[in-house]
Design a protein around this motif. Structure first.
Motif, PDB file in Angstrom:
ATOM      1  N   GLY A  24       0.818  -1.207   0.000  1.00 28.26           N
ATOM      2  CA  GLY A  24       0.000   0.000   0.000  1.00 28.26           C
ATOM      3  C   GLY A  24       0.855   1.263   0.000  1.00 28.26           C
ATOM      4  N   SER A  44       3.672  -0.004   2.549  1.00 26.38           N
ATOM      5  CA  SER A  44       2.890  -0.477   3.706  1.00 26.38           C
ATOM      6  C   SER A  44       2.293  -1.837   3.411  1.00 26.38           C
ATOM      7  CB  SER A  44       1.768   0.513   4.009  1.00 26.38           C
ATOM      8  OG  SER A  44       2.295   1.794   4.267  1.00 26.38           O
ATOM      9  N   THR A  46      -0.505  -4.737   3.263  1.00 27.00           N
ATOM     10  CA  THR A  46      -1.923  -4.689   2.891  1.00 27.00           C
ATOM     11  C   THR A  46      -2.759  -5.506   3.883  1.00 27.00           C
ATOM     12  OG1 THR A  46      -1.700  -6.679   1.560  1.00 27.00           O
ATOM     13  CG2 THR A  46      -1.279  -4.574   0.456  1.00 27.00           C
ATOM     14  N   ASP A 224       4.423  -0.199   7.745  1.00 25.11           N
ATOM     15  CA  ASP A 224       3.256   0.667   7.583  1.00 25.11           C
ATOM     16  C   ASP A 224       3.668   2.125   7.744  1.00 25.11           C
ATOM     17  OD1 ASP A 224       0.700   1.538   7.167  1.00 25.11           O
ATOM     18  OD2 ASP A 224      -0.032   1.034   9.175  1.00 25.11           O
TER      19      ASP A 224
END
Lengths: 531, 531
Positions: A24, A44, A46, A224
């Motif tokens: 992400g 990041s 998912t 993240d």
């Protein structure tokens, strides 16, 4: 020195041993020394990565729970060797990502591998499971059953890496070591301030998982840019416990999340502490310069970014003139520090401005990167007792001296404190005898009481307690440093009437591991015939 | 037999040793056998009573924390002797308030005083504090400090009395015993279903506090017709931990209350469990009548009002014809029971009606007091796996047999279970070998695994674990029964660099108590010279 390019950075999460292909939101590491970005770009994790890391951890949990302590010890030693082998690369990347000095980081690498080896030695010795055996008495009315109990793992554990210890409290840090040692799979949520260091340590662990033959789900590492991945992990129904080191706000948020789950789970959050220091009159008369030098060294160590930094110093005003002079002059000579992140540097600047009216000395300035000037503050005992916010932790190279009217006011101040990781008394033995009540009060406020030492520098050993009452931690019944940390990710399980062949070796009558056990109420290493 | 009127009932709370003069809302005890009220009238504790009980507990906490284990052991033995001396009066009143049979209550009095003596013996032996000593090495770089740690008390503990054990899990029950043993003051919120029994036990403890010279705040007993007093105690900023035995709803409410405090505190709530039993094929072929008789005895014991009552029985349909016949006929012959309260009797009636379509046998009826007919239910494995509510605990003399297609479906059912206090396997050793995975799955679901026994009858011993994963308890890392319960109301504290004279005896180098300690990593009872 080891090779500085043993591992290649991919910028992706590692899910049960496999490098994620996509991801992400993207983010980068930064160099605090000049604010520049570091490659590679990180993606990041998912929702699918979270689901799959947990599902694989659940599968691995069963294998880990059935593994022997010696198998897990070999696994931890393999991680330790891997960390040592990657030392140069870890130090180089961590130095760029944190601006912490190379000698400190070199020491932290050694601490990280030594922590793994400490838990390995605890597993090899084996007695940590607290085996208890009460044998049957069929002749009693009612018949007494055979009951045996020992500590068993909880299941998948989520660990949040800390910003201020990129190695020893991060991916391969204390919580990971103790959770794996106790037989739990671990999913680490990497701290975004040092993604490269995190990925390197993660790759070391993945290699060790493979070599040791444990399932891939034994370890995952998720990145993240924000807070979603961490929150999803803490809320996941198959996650069984959480380890966290960071801010009070972050820790409390995780505590609340975990407590509001349909099935609440334990959270071990180390959150914040000002580590009060009480300087007593005779010591001030005898050695005020040495005390000032020691305290100055302690509150500025690592840019004041230790959870055990002494941020509150209580002294009797009548004896502290020389001590304060020395504190001021040492502070004035201190160069500026690069702090770990722009966020930490910004918060420090904000809090320093809030306390401006109490400033009595500041160190040298520097305008590059996430820089911070050392600051020294002073208030009276009366001010301290009336202004709640003076007790707050300020993360960074600063401390506040509270000038008390006498030791009675110091005791009053001690009573007003919340929970802390440490509390320190600097004094002569006579001082201590004259202030027994101070010692007793401080004992209820901290996880570790220190006499004539400084709180920074947390020895990794069997007796260590790095914990303390809320808000220093979420749960003062536990330590995050030292071999007692193995207990946090366990629960006792009792076995009633099981045949010997169905019992784990630790509970078999013949005591094949030769461990210390409580046998009908008495601690012994004796092997028993069939009871 | 002791005098049945040793103590006079006042119908008032006891705040730090003093009988409250006034109070709030009035209530009475009831006789479940005929529904009639019992004298005296009880008055609920007031807000002032709560404040004053906590304030006195805070004062007492310091004295208790400094008391020696041997002093507290003498105190617990004094309570035990007082309970034995009041046995006849306790049994008589408890029988009227609960309708539990006199022999059961006589046994429960003995269990209650024996629990106190078990903890006394643990204190006298002394090693329970888990003392750990790592000695200094000034020559090391950096110098290694002297660090010593041991378990210390938490502070004021609130205990909620249980309805189903008016003695052993109530005012002088396990939580009170373990909290006092560890050096914590205790405030009990009495269960309103047996106020007289509670007051008697409370007066016994108050006498023992006086005789032992501990401060009055060591123990308080508060009555309440509703939930306000309990909630106020759990929310009080100076309360440090909570022990509770009761319903899931009550326990979860306390957990949520404690977790939402500005300073969250640990709650040890034992809430509910259906204690699944797995009956394996060979055992059914060999001894189905004996298994049915054992299970029937266990699920009807005490009117099925035990937290360890087996409320779910899984069996392979192909082997269970004889077993089910015997279960049905035993159930049909069983007389009705008087349940503990009108609330419990009402809830039982409601839940029994909900399951009506699965009823296969019921016992004899009786229409007096809070009466309940024994009931036996049967569903298929498929039904069980598709209807979540069939897993719910039904408090009272009832059980549900799940007829599975085979042992694979039994394993599937095991995997679907939530946390329980116990899980039981009835089988031959061959059965066990053929169902290793069942054992491993059940280990993750329960605090105690039983082979060829029945879950009711919880032995009070060193190895016992009466706990288990949520929702059986709030915190599966702990036990409420047996000597390991002393750990729940403690936390480790480390002492760094303290002079010998400032250390508690347990941590002094000379080991004056001769306890087992971890000395530089090795367990030993050796007395050391100055390190």
């Amino acid at each position: 020195m080891s090779d500085t390019s043993l591992y290649r950075l991919n910028g992706r999460s590692i899910v049960a041993g496999k490098t994620a292909i996509s991801g992400g939101a993207a983010f980068h590491g930064y160099q605090p020394a000049d604010g520049s970005t570091l490659d590679p770009e990180y993606l990041s994790a998912t929702t699918e990565d979270v689901e799959s890391a947990v599902a694989e951890a659940v599968k691995a949990a069963s294998a880990l729970a059935q593994s022997s302590g010696k198998q897990r010890a070999a696994f931890l030693r393999s991680i330790a060797d891997g960390i040592d082998a990657a030392s140069a690369q870890l130090v180089e990347r961590a130095h760029r990502e944190t601006a912490l000095p190379v000698p400190r980081l070199t020491g932290e690498v050694a601490r990280t591998s030594n922590q793994m080896r400490l838990f390995a030695s605890v597993l090899e010795e084996g007695s940590w499971v607290m085996a208890r055996i009460d044998t049957a008495d069929p002749a009693r009315t009612p018949p007494k059953p055979d009951i045996r109990s020992m500590l068993r793992p909880l299941g998948p554990v989520v660990v949040f890496g800390a910003s201020n210890f990129p190695l020893a409290f991060s991916v391969a840090g204390g919580d990971t070591a103790s959770a794996l040692a106790a037989g739990n799979p671990v999913i680490v949520k990497a701290h975004p301030a040092h993604p490269g260091t995190s990925e390197l340590a993660g790759q070391v662990i993945v290699d060790a998982v493979r070599k040791s033959g444990f399932p891939g789900g034994t370890f995952s590492l998720l990145f993240d840019a924000g807070h979603e991945v961490g929150a999803a992990l803490v809320k996941h129904p198959h996650v069984c416990a959480v380890g966290f080191t960071g801010s009070f706000r972050g820790g409390r948020a995780l505590m609340d999340l975990a407590a509001s789950r349909p099935t609440p789970i334990p959270v071990y959050a180390e959150m914040g502490s000002t580590n009060p220091v009480f300087v007593l009159p005779n010591a001030l008369r005898e050695r005020s310069d040495a005390l000032a030098a020691g305290l100055h060294g302690s509150f500025t160590l690592g840019g004041g970014q230790f959870c055990t930094k002494p941020g509150l110093v209580f002294a009797p005003r009548s004896e502290s003139t020389g001590f304060m002079e020395r504190m001021r002059s040492l502070t004035g000579e201190t160069p500026a520090f690069s702090l770990l992140t722009s966020g930490i540097a910004g918060a420090y600047q904000h809090e320093v401005n809030q306390r401006k009216k109490h400033l009595i000395a500041s160190g040298k300035a520097n305008s590059t990167g996430y820089s911070a000037q050392v600051t020294l503050y002073e208030v009276s005992g009366d001010q301290f007792l009336s202004e709640q916010e003076l007790s707050d932790e300020v993360f960074g190279p600063t401390t506040l001296v509270v000038q008390c009217t006498n030791t009675a006011q110091m005791l009053e101040a001690a009573r007003s404190l919340e929970g802390h990781l440490t509390a320190t008394i600097l004094g002569t033995e006579e001082d201590l005898q004259q202030n027994v009540e101070l010692l007793r009060v401080l004992e209820t406020k901290a996880g570790r009481l220190i006499f004539n030492g400084f709180p920074t520098g947390v020895e990794v050993c069997h007796a260590q307690v790095h914990g303390g009452p809320y808000p220093a931690t979420s749960d003062g019944r536990s330590t995050s440093v030292g071999s007692q940390a193995i207990f946090r990710f366990t629960r006792p399980v009792a076995y009633q009437g099981l045949p010997e062949s169905a019992l784990l070796p630790e509970l078999q009558s013949s005591n094949p591991e030769g461990i210390l056990r409580m046998w009908n109420g008495a601690w012994t290493r004796t092997a028993a015939e069939k009871p």
